[in-house]
Design a protein around this motif. Sequence first.
Motif, mmCIF file in Angstrom:
data_model
loop_
_atom_site.group_PDB
_atom_site.id
_atom_site.type_symbol
_atom_site.label_atom_id
_atom_site.label_comp_id
_atom_site.label_asym_id
_atom_site.label_seq_id
_atom_site.Cartn_x
_atom_site.Cartn_y
_atom_site.Cartn_z
ATOM 1 N N LEU A 137 0.824 -1.211 0.000
ATOM 2 C CA LEU A 137 0.000 0.000 0.000
ATOM 3 C C LEU A 137 0.860 1.264 0.000
ATOM 4 C CD1 LEU A 137 -2.724 -1.297 2.434
ATOM 5 C CD2 LEU A 137 -3.048 -0.695 0.043
ATOM 6 N N LYS A 138 2.044 1.136 0.530
ATOM 7 C CA LYS A 138 2.984 2.259 0.502
ATOM 8 C C LYS A 138 3.279 2.681 -0.930
ATOM 9 C CE LYS A 138 7.626 3.359 2.254
ATOM 10 N NZ LYS A 138 8.795 2.802 2.985
ATOM 11 N N GLU A 139 3.460 1.679 -1.799
ATOM 12 C CA GLU A 139 3.745 1.974 -3.201
ATOM 13 C C GLU A 139 2.525 2.572 -3.895
ATOM 14 O OE1 GLU A 139 6.797 1.790 -4.372
ATOM 15 O OE2 GLU A 139 7.304 1.176 -2.330
ATOM 16 N N LEU A 140 1.355 2.103 -3.536
ATOM 17 C CA LEU A 140 0.127 2.633 -4.130
ATOM 18 C C LEU A 140 -0.064 4.098 -3.759
ATOM 19 C CD1 LEU A 140 -2.331 1.795 -5.824
ATOM 20 C CD2 LEU A 140 -3.491 1.170 -3.696
ATOM 21 N N MET A 141 0.251 4.437 -2.498
ATOM 22 C CA MET A 141 0.040 5.814 -2.035
ATOM 23 C C MET A 141 1.076 6.780 -2.609
ATOM 24 S SD MET A 141 -2.703 5.355 -0.527
ATOM 25 C CE MET A 141 -2.988 7.037 0.005
ATOM 26 N N ARG A 142 2.147 6.269 -3.180
ATOM 27 C CA ARG A 142 3.107 7.153 -3.853
ATOM 28 C C ARG A 142 2.471 7.840 -5.054
ATOM 29 N NH1 ARG A 142 8.403 6.469 -2.211
ATOM 30 N NH2 ARG A 142 8.864 4.525 -1.120
ATOM 31 N N LEU A 143 1.380 7.294 -5.553
ATOM 32 C CA LEU A 143 0.698 7.875 -6.710
ATOM 33 C C LEU A 143 -0.142 9.085 -6.333
ATOM 34 C CD1 LEU A 143 -0.367 4.554 -8.474
ATOM 35 C CD2 LEU A 143 1.630 5.986 -8.946
ATOM 36 N N ALA A 144 -0.181 9.418 -5.058
ATOM 37 C CA ALA A 144 -0.825 10.654 -4.581
ATOM 38 C C ALA A 144 0.262 11.502 -3.927
ATOM 39 C CB ALA A 144 -1.944 10.336 -3.590
ATOM 40 N N PRO A 145 1.091 12.194 -4.721
ATOM 41 C CA PRO A 145 2.283 12.881 -4.190
ATOM 42 C C PRO A 145 1.950 13.892 -3.101
ATOM 43 C CG PRO A 145 2.297 12.845 -6.602
ATOM 44 C CD PRO A 145 0.951 12.378 -6.172
ATOM 45 N N ARG A 146 2.770 13.893 -2.045
ATOM 46 C CA ARG A 146 2.548 14.770 -0.892
ATOM 47 C C ARG A 146 2.637 16.240 -1.275
ATOM 48 N NH1 ARG A 146 0.431 15.204 2.252
ATOM 49 N NH2 ARG A 146 1.586 15.918 4.058
ATOM 50 N N TYR A 147 3.537 16.585 -2.188
ATOM 51 C CA TYR A 147 3.750 18.003 -2.470
ATOM 52 C C TYR A 147 2.516 18.646 -3.094
ATOM 53 C CZ TYR A 147 4.408 17.347 -7.553
ATOM 54 O OH TYR A 147 4.229 17.084 -8.889
ATOM 55 N N LYS A 148 1.667 17.854 -3.725
ATOM 56 C CA LYS A 148 0.456 18.403 -4.337
ATOM 57 C C LYS A 148 -0.661 18.622 -3.318
ATOM 58 C CE LYS A 148 1.206 16.671 -9.021
ATOM 59 N NZ LYS A 148 0.629 15.959 -10.176
ATOM 60 N N LEU A 149 -0.497 18.053 -2.129
ATOM 61 C CA LEU A 149 -1.565 18.113 -1.124
ATOM 62 C C LEU A 149 -1.314 19.154 -0.045
ATOM 63 C CD1 LEU A 149 -2.032 14.250 -0.752
ATOM 64 C CD2 LEU A 149 -3.455 15.836 -2.071
ATOM 65 N N GLY A 150 -0.115 19.716 0.005
ATOM 66 C CA GLY A 150 0.145 20.784 0.963
ATOM 67 C C GLY A 150 0.585 20.281 2.325
#
Length: 1116
Positions: free
Chosen positions: A522-535
């Motif tokens: 799931l860690k790899e799956l969540m990489r597809l929602a990059p942190r920098y885009k979420l603030g």
Amino acid sequence: MFWIPVVSRLLKEEMDANAGDGVQWQRNGPRRTRLTMLPWMILCSSLWLAVDGQMKISPETVQKWAESFGKEMASLSTKYSGAELLQKKYKDVEGVLKIEEVDGGELVQKFAEEMEKMLGRKMKSVKRLAEAAEEADLYHEYNDTLEFEYYNSMLINMADEDGNPLPLGGEFPLEKNEHFSKLPVNTQQSNIQVPTNVYNRDTDILNGAYMSEALNDVFIDNFQKDPTLTWQYFGSSSGFFRLYPGIQWIPDENGVVTFDCRNRNWYIQAATSPKDVVIVVDVSGSMKGLRLTIAKHTINTLLDTLGENDFVNIIAYSDYVRYLEPCFKGILVQADLDNREHFKLLTSELHVKGEGKVKNAMRESFRILNEAAALGQGSLCNQAIMLITDGAMEDFQDVFQEFNWPERRVRVFTYLIGREMTFAENVKWIACNNKGYYTHISTLADVQENVMEYLHVLSRPMVINHDHDIIWTEAYMDSVLFNSQAQSLLLMTSVAMPVFSKKKETLSHGILLGVVGTDVALKELMRLAPRYKLGVHGYAYLITNNGYILSHPDLRPLYKEGKKLKPKPNYNSVDLSEVEWEDTEEKLRTAMVKGETGTLSLDVRTSVDKGKRVMFLKNDYFYTGINETPFSLGIVLTRGYGQYIFVGNVSVEEGLHDLLAPDLTIASEWTYCETDIDPAHRKLSQLQAVVRYLTGKEPDLECDVQLMQQTLFDAVVTAPMEAYWTALMLNPTGMDDGIETAFLGTRSGLMRFQRYAGIEKRVGMSFLTATDKENMFTLDHFPLWFRRAAEYPAGQFLYYMPRQDTRAGRIVISTTAITVTVGKKTAIAGAIGVQMTLEVMESRFWAIASQPNDTDCSDVEGICPLRCDSFDMECYVIDNNGFVLISKQRADAGTFFGEVDGTVMSTLIRMGMFKRVSLFDYQAMCKMNTHSVSRARPLLNSFYALASALKWFLSNFLLFLLEFNVCGFWHTEHFADASAHKKKGDLLQPCDTEYPSFVYEPSVKETNSIIKCGRCQKMFVVQQIPQSNLLMLVVQADCDCSRQYSPITMEPKEVKYNSSVKCDRMRSQKIRRRPESCHAYHPQENANDCGGAAAVSLSTLLFLVCPSIASFLYQW
């Protein structure tokens, strides 16, 4: 006014005198006269305080101290951090910046599409495996005399005493692989694991192993097509497990491998459709002793075959019918981990009594199932009754005619317990006339294989119809599968598909060959929602169709038992409503469970710094379903800084030069470039990958262009900080002692830091190191100092003490936000700060908080000169959450002020200067009540040790005779429990807790008050320290109010529910989305295949000896 300092001075002189000459109170001389006067002077001063106590401590003096201290700390922080310079640098480039508003709806759709593509690739790989397995079986002719040497993962690379390879072993090259958690693997070959209780040369095993050799090429081909694939596997219905890449399987400390792929959730969910199950267990007097033990084990094994898409209840019967859990009377409950474990606990407490009358129990079971179907509850798919008994004498025909015939919609599976075969025909008749299956269980070793038979029966309609439904599991940590910490702490989900026999001659039997699958971290799956885009405060999360968390930054699946980290009992059944608990009406949960697309806004209280501090945020939630999966994705954007992102632009040459600076790092857990596709890239760090891509050395790397562009821009703008910090270190006037590290971070994950102090002098040894996850950029969060600075006015420093102790003392973090503004839009660019020792603050505070003896006191009302080092004064500096930074008692540092002085803290809360905020933790672990958790006896003396040894010898002797474990596992759990015997008070169990957090109300800048405590009064003055989040407290110390006011702690309190509320909570059925497919019936099903004699035929001698030994051992 005059008396107070005089009294203080006299007391001090007397104490000094006694300390100097070692003499006790003298009976004559000047000292006696002064001592005689002392009580009168104290009495007079007390009378004066009662009249005019509020004048004792001068608020004006405290205010001056606070202003001086605030200015000095702000100057120190500004100087050593370089905050003004960095803010100016970003101000200078505002003309070339663009600030864009983040579109959450568009963002969540984009992330979901990327996840759908990734998961789609995994599904294609699994389909290829299923097709290959079925094709291989179609052309494989079963051979009763087959001899085949396969690689057994327990025996590879092992030799006998003569140095010869063990049978089914041999040389099997293994090499550590970064992609597989650095485990030694063989990427050119799969191998096979067989549970200890399954004979590894059984004819079914050998034929299956030979047939499934065809999967090797498909495993390798899949991995080449999709290098992000992890473990691929085939779990056979006969019990073996083929795994790629091949590994060395590690047994437990007893040399046993209990892992059975047929018990895993991915196997069970793929092999059957959702089901409603009522377990009916006989607890009449004839079920005593070993029979009851076997029955309990059968119940537990049945429960282990259920998942979150299934529903269950358990009924016990003798003279009367009773529910194991009275609260569940008349209903089916979801078979999630919580309920399964609850049933297991109740099963362990079963006892026998009376005569067995099963008729009423069967009627009650049919009523439960019929009512659930009528009300649209339960799985609305397969329905089954599991009857566990040692015999059935009654006539059941009228019950089945009333409830189940002729449709036979409810299958009935029967388990005959014990050696007695008198009622075998009756028990078998029940199963065969209700499309079920009959098995005879005479030993504990029979349980596993016989229970699994019902899964094959339920799978028949799906197999006959050749419906290859793809299933996805809930989150899990497969610590059993690989004995390594890296793997055991990795949350994953599995995608799996059933494999059927396509042979025409067996079509009506619906033969399930097994299940193929692969894992997705799931860690790899969540990489597809990059942190920098979420603030700064934004995040992404995933839930299942049942509302359970797959991934969420606030999910805490582990707890500490001693020094070991262990999964919580309910780690994979944490509901979204238990994490996003501000969603009291569950609107967010309901919409996401239904797979809807939409948005919702919530005012939330969120805790940081491991629950110590609270922040108030306005969050916007955006959510959508992920096609072809049961999952829903949500993202959170925080109002304010989270709404905007700024975009800068610099040339690659300019940015690359500054990116190579020695003081610069980027977030190692973020994906700037994908390094997991090409094996040659797997050893590259993210910074190395970025540099090689930008310099053209690795043009084939897949990189996030937007993130790299922002990182290059930040590298250029922040580059002058390196020279600034270096100049401070080289300044000939020297540096202030205790200033250890300057640091900054930007939204792109870029960090710079300068160590002012050498490692030999540094107190904050772990700060900004790889182990300091709280203060680094991770997949789940921005650094704590970044998040806290973002919620504080830019340009003002926020001070706090981190939780962890350091090598030789405590440290303080000072941090502030850096912003950029274009037009009316403001975005956060980063945060900057300095880490110092606590002594830096303390030395400045004590120097300021002390009026010299020659102070002009003519216009001062109150004690003058006022000194914080006076014995009758207590002075503190606390932060905006009430934690002490400075106190005379150095041990107070880092402690909540309410624990130090509950009197003053209670008054501050009552006056509105601090507000108490309630927070809830629905993932907590609480201590159980006292007395033993296990009914097993501890190994207290040599007798029990001898019993254990004898039991081991007899078990292993019989294991040798039988070749596979028929009675060797009898009652092992009793002795295992005994060795692990603990008191309940030492054990932890899941619970709900409420805990407080406290927040300063910034509109109240200062206050003072007098607290009446019996015969004395306690005055205090509080002053806000300018340009900070700190408060200064000066408190009268000679009045003890501890009897009137208890300390205020931040300890969590367990939320206790009365029996009625607890029952309502347990019975409540949350909204869930059922799986789309159901296979409960097929007209071509051969229901005549309904079981027979026990699967294992024993010799007469062993048939008599095994149960006797087991029964004998059980009495011990």
